[in-house]
Write a protein that holds these residues in place. Structure first.
Motif, PDB file in Angstrom:
ATOM      1  N   CYS A 195      -0.452   0.260  -4.011  1.00 20.04           N
ATOM      2  CA  CYS A 195      -0.689  -0.447  -2.738  1.00 20.04           C
ATOM      3  C   CYS A 195      -0.608  -1.956  -2.900  1.00 20.04           C
ATOM      4  N   GLY A 196      -0.891  -2.452  -4.120  1.00 17.83           N
ATOM      5  CA  GLY A 196      -0.822  -3.899  -4.356  1.00 17.83           C
ATOM      6  C   GLY A 196      -2.025  -4.670  -3.839  1.00 17.83           C
ATOM      7  N   GLN A 197      -3.009  -3.972  -3.239  1.00 20.29           N
ATOM      8  CA  GLN A 197      -4.122  -4.683  -2.599  1.00 20.29           C
ATOM      9  C   GLN A 197      -5.506  -4.249  -3.059  1.00 20.29           C
ATOM     10  N   CYS A 198      -5.617  -3.087  -3.664  1.00 18.95           N
ATOM     11  CA  CYS A 198      -6.963  -2.595  -4.015  1.00 18.95           C
ATOM     12  C   CYS A 198      -7.477  -3.308  -5.269  1.00 18.95           C
ATOM     13  N   CYS A 236      -5.234  -2.592  -8.371  1.00 24.79           N
ATOM     14  CA  CYS A 236      -3.974  -3.336  -8.358  1.00 24.79           C
ATOM     15  C   CYS A 236      -4.219  -4.813  -8.651  1.00 24.79           C
ATOM     16  N   CYS A 284      -4.169   2.695  -9.193  1.00 25.18           N
ATOM     17  CA  CYS A 284      -4.310   2.261  -7.790  1.00 25.18           C
ATOM     18  C   CYS A 284      -5.040   3.331  -6.984  1.00 25.18           C
ATOM     19  N   ARG A 285      -5.953   2.875  -6.132  1.00 23.65           N
ATOM     20  CA  ARG A 285      -6.752   3.834  -5.343  1.00 23.65           C
ATOM     21  C   ARG A 285      -5.956   4.459  -4.211  1.00 23.65           C
TER      22      ARG A 285
HETATM   23 ZN   LIG Z   1      -3.762  -0.339  -5.233  1.00 21.22          ZN
END
Ligand SMILES: [Zn+2]
Ligand SMILES: [Zn+2]
Length: 334
Positions: free
Chosen positions: A82-85, A88, A96-97
């Motif tokens: 996701c690049g945001q959790c 990440c 990644c979640r």
């Molecule tokens: Zn993530």
């Protein structure tokens, strides 16, 4: 398993690309889904396409794509993070979640399909002198490269064990040798696999069905091993790893067991102060792995033992599921 005609996938996000698949390696995990319908808590709801070790050619790109263009030959990294959790952001995109991994039930359909759509960031350009079948091997090989990196110490001068010499065990062996490991002891229950390991640079190979491999290795290495990579998901191998390690040694757990709980001697791991490290796929090792294949530091050509046309996919799965004909890696040619 059956083949189905489905509508071609469409580019949805501006950074997506449409890929025509050329080669797909069959992974032990695909075969777990095929034979038992699950890996641990991940359970398949049919129909479901599996597959995640793929390479192909870019056919079309979304308007915001900048790194690849139609005609490029690419390896497809199956992990979409996701690049945001928190994971990440902490540099752990492999845990990644909200990850979507190709061919993983509940996450994303697999790449055992003539066309797939992926984000451009999952595409890695393959140089002309590397075949797309070799490129498909980047996925399992990157796990070996990552496991060696995660061990955390240079392997130069080290004595190591690799228990299980399927594609993952071989990936660890090749990565460890590329990292300068002094002696790699490899075991497997399939003699053809041991032969490949020996040809690829293993110092010694042994079959636990025909000899006491712990005894044999400790005769050669009275001080025992620095690190053991468990690459078969078998309780016996875990027991052997515990016995094979010297005090302060480390077990790297990569194999995927078909049972739910390991059993480990609390007494021995405490006295020897052993460290257990699980290895979850790979993290940020795709480009490095691709470079190692491209510049010849690692050769995967003799690990690709079988090719099947797309129409014969089922035969390929049966071959891998039954460990027939000395199969190491079977590849689908689309
Ligand atoms: Zn993530
Ligand atoms: Zn795989």
């Amino acid at each position: 398993m059956e083949m189905k005609q489905v509508p071609d996938p469409k580019i949805i996000n501006d950074t997506d690309v449409l890929i025509q698949m050329e080669n797909l390696g069959i992974c032990g995990s695909d075969v777990h889904y095929y034979t038992t319908g699950r890996i641990g808590s991940q359970i398949v709801k049919y129909p479901f396409p599996v597959g995640h070790e793929g390479a192909g050619t870019i056919l079309k790109t979304g308007p915001a794509v900048t790194h690849v263009k139609p005609g490029d030959r690419v390896f497809v990294d199956p992990a979409m993070s996701c690049g945001q959790c928190d994971q990440c952001l902490a540099g752990r995109s492999h845990t990644c979640r909200d990850t979507k991994f190709l061919g993983c039930p509940g996450q994303a359909e697999g790449s055992l399909s003539e066309y797939i759509v992926m984000p451009e960031k999952c595409c890695f350009k393959v140089p002309d002198h590397v075949s797309l079948a070799e490129a498909a091997f980047i996925e399992p090989l990157s796990i070996g490269v990552y496991a060696v990196k995660l061990y955390g110490n240079p392997l130069a001068g080290k004595k190591i064990g690799v228990l299980g010499s399927g594609p993952i065990g071989m990936s660890v062996l090749l990565s460890a040798l590329a990292d300068g490991a002094e002696r790699v002891y490899v075991t497997d229950k399939i003699s053809q696999r041991l032969r490949v390991a020996k040809e690829s640079g293993a110092y010694w190979t042994g079959n636990p069905d025909s000899e006491d491999i712990v005894d044999a290795i400790l005769k050669m290495e009275p001080l025992a091993l620095d690190v053991v990579f468990e690459c078969c998901g078998q309780q016996d191998a875990m027991d052997q790893a515990v016995q094979l390690l010297k005090p302060g040694g480390k077990i790297m757990i990569i194999g995927i067991p078909e049972f739910d709980h390991w059993s480990i001697s609390t007494d021995v791991i405490r006295r020897k102060e052993l460290c257990l490290q699980n290895v979850r796929r790979q993290n940020e090792c795709v480009q490095l792995t691709l470079d190692m294949i491209a510049d010849g530091r690692i050769n995967v050509k003799n690990l690709i033992t079988h090719h099947f046309p797309f129409e014969k996919t089922r035969d390929a799965f049966d071959l891998v599921a039954d460990y027939k004909d000395g199969v190491m890696k079977a590849v689908i040619d689309f």
